[in-house]
Design a protein around this motif. Structure first.
Motif, mmCIF file in Angstrom:
data_model
loop_
_atom_site.group_PDB
_atom_site.id
_atom_site.type_symbol
_atom_site.label_atom_id
_atom_site.label_comp_id
_atom_site.label_asym_id
_atom_site.label_seq_id
_atom_site.Cartn_x
_atom_site.Cartn_y
_atom_site.Cartn_z
ATOM 1 N N GLU A 55 -4.764 -0.960 -5.002
ATOM 2 C CA GLU A 55 -3.976 -0.559 -3.834
ATOM 3 C C GLU A 55 -2.471 -0.635 -4.127
ATOM 4 O O GLU A 55 -1.695 0.208 -3.686
ATOM 5 C CB GLU A 55 -4.312 -1.429 -2.619
ATOM 6 C CG GLU A 55 -5.719 -1.255 -2.106
ATOM 7 C CD GLU A 55 -6.772 -2.051 -2.882
ATOM 8 O OE1 GLU A 55 -7.952 -1.916 -2.538
ATOM 9 O OE2 GLU A 55 -6.427 -2.801 -3.839
ATOM 10 N N GLN B 279 -1.604 2.302 -6.411
ATOM 11 C CA GLN B 279 -1.655 3.573 -5.684
ATOM 12 C C GLN B 279 -0.489 3.718 -4.708
ATOM 13 O O GLN B 279 0.141 4.766 -4.639
ATOM 14 C CB GLN B 279 -2.971 3.697 -4.929
ATOM 15 C CG GLN B 279 -3.055 4.955 -4.072
ATOM 16 C CD GLN B 279 -4.328 5.009 -3.241
ATOM 17 O OE1 GLN B 279 -5.270 4.260 -3.474
ATOM 18 N NE2 GLN B 279 -4.347 5.895 -2.268
ATOM 19 N N ASN B 280 -0.209 2.678 -3.940
ATOM 20 C CA ASN B 280 0.760 2.788 -2.853
ATOM 21 C C ASN B 280 2.190 2.409 -3.222
ATOM 22 O O ASN B 280 3.131 2.884 -2.594
ATOM 23 C CB ASN B 280 0.315 1.942 -1.661
ATOM 24 C CG ASN B 280 -0.954 2.475 -1.047
ATOM 25 O OD1 ASN B 280 -1.073 3.663 -0.800
ATOM 26 N ND2 ASN B 280 -1.919 1.607 -0.819
ATOM 27 N N ARG C 184 -5.833 -7.507 -1.506
ATOM 28 C CA ARG C 184 -6.753 -6.729 -0.656
ATOM 29 C C ARG C 184 -7.693 -7.610 0.161
ATOM 30 O O ARG C 184 -8.068 -7.245 1.262
ATOM 31 C CB ARG C 184 -7.517 -5.706 -1.485
ATOM 32 C CG ARG C 184 -8.669 -6.290 -2.264
ATOM 33 C CD ARG C 184 -9.360 -5.278 -3.106
ATOM 34 N NE ARG C 184 -8.966 -5.578 -4.482
ATOM 35 C CZ ARG C 184 -9.405 -4.968 -5.528
ATOM 36 N NH1 ARG C 184 -10.226 -3.982 -5.411
ATOM 37 N NH2 ARG C 184 -9.029 -5.323 -6.720
ATOM 38 N N SER D 213 -6.313 -8.213 3.613
ATOM 39 C CA SER D 213 -5.935 -7.099 4.484
ATOM 40 C C SER D 213 -6.860 -7.061 5.704
ATOM 41 O O SER D 213 -7.963 -7.592 5.687
ATOM 42 C CB SER D 213 -5.989 -5.775 3.719
ATOM 43 O OG SER D 213 -7.307 -5.476 3.353
ATOM 44 N N VAL E 173 7.245 4.345 2.619
ATOM 45 C CA VAL E 173 5.795 4.239 2.512
ATOM 46 C C VAL E 173 5.243 5.539 1.944
ATOM 47 O O VAL E 173 5.763 6.623 2.230
ATOM 48 C CB VAL E 173 5.180 3.896 3.896
ATOM 49 C CG1 VAL E 173 5.481 4.950 4.915
ATOM 50 C CG2 VAL E 173 3.700 3.642 3.802
ATOM 51 N N ASP F 194 0.434 9.014 2.569
ATOM 52 C CA ASP F 194 -0.962 8.861 2.992
ATOM 53 C C ASP F 194 -1.350 7.419 3.309
ATOM 54 O O ASP F 194 -2.503 7.134 3.597
ATOM 55 C CB ASP F 194 -1.900 9.440 1.924
ATOM 56 C CG ASP F 194 -1.774 8.738 0.582
ATOM 57 O OD1 ASP F 194 -0.807 7.964 0.384
ATOM 58 O OD2 ASP F 194 -2.640 8.964 -0.275
ATOM 59 N N ASN F 195 -0.393 6.495 3.309
ATOM 60 C CA ASN F 195 -0.684 5.085 3.568
ATOM 61 C C ASN F 195 -0.539 4.792 5.067
ATOM 62 O O ASN F 195 0.461 4.250 5.524
ATOM 63 C CB ASN F 195 0.230 4.190 2.729
ATOM 64 C CG ASN F 195 -0.172 2.738 2.782
ATOM 65 O OD1 ASN F 195 -0.942 2.317 3.634
ATOM 66 N ND2 ASN F 195 0.351 1.964 1.857
ATOM 67 N N SER G 93 0.053 1.067 6.311
ATOM 68 C CA SER G 93 1.421 0.599 6.135
ATOM 69 C C SER G 93 2.355 1.216 7.174
ATOM 70 O O SER G 93 3.271 0.553 7.677
ATOM 71 C CB SER G 93 1.903 0.917 4.721
ATOM 72 O OG SER G 93 3.133 0.277 4.472
#
Length: 171
Positions: free
Chosen positions: A31, A34-35, A100, A103, A132, A135-136, A139
């Motif tokens: 994550e 990716q983010n 994660r 979360s 951000v 696509d998050n 967040s």
């Protein structure tokens, strides 16, 4: 390990070199990659440099930075949350990244809200921002909980990556 602030469930404190093992794991989670992006941290020595050149340098230069987030009940390291002064942003950025497994439990929102209040009440910062990945959605919801509003997109310095830009005027 200076504690910066506490909430009902969390302690946010200055990151230290002893936190390098946790940072090594955090920055290599799928994550995070990716983010946020690949920080090229692959061993403990690189994790120490990441802390020294990032959060620790920021405390000295700006008086704020990313803080280590710990759960009060058991001192578990949950991740990072704090303020980042980025070269391509006019205002400090509210940044966060939690492991994660933590979360979906409200920890990130709790930490981000506390950081925004600290920025306003203690540091006297009137304007904050957030960036951000487009696509998050999780967040984005956190930034909106802090009172930020969408304010367009920005290109990340040194790349062609576009991020959604959020702004919070607290004046």
């Amino acid at each position: 390990m200076p504690t910066v602030l506490t909430t009902g469930r969390l302690r946010l404190r200055h990151a230290e070199l002893k936190d390098a093992p946790a940072m090594l794991l955090l920055v290599n989670e799928p994550e995070f990659l990716q983010n946020i992006g690949d920080k090229q941290v692959r061993n403990l020595e690189q994790a120490e440099q990441y802390l020294l050149n990032g959060a620790i340098a920021s405390y000295q230069q700006y008086g704020f930075g990313l803080y280590l987030v710990e759960r009060l009940s058991d001192n578990a390291t949950l991740g990072l949350c704090g303020l980042v002064q980025r070269d391509y942003l006019q205002h400090p950025d509210v940044g966060y990244a939690l492991f994660r497994q933590y979360s979906g439990q409200g920890y990130t929102s709790e930490a981000a809200l506390a950081v925004v209040a600290y920025a306003r009440d203690t540091l006297g910062l009137n304007t904050l921002c957030g960036i951000v990945a487009p696509d998050n959605l999780a967040s984005k919801r956190i930034l909106e909980k802090t009172g930020m509003r969408a304010a367009g997109q920005k290109t990340v310095l040194g790349s062609d990556k576009l991020v959604d830009f959020y702004l919070l005027d607290q004046v």
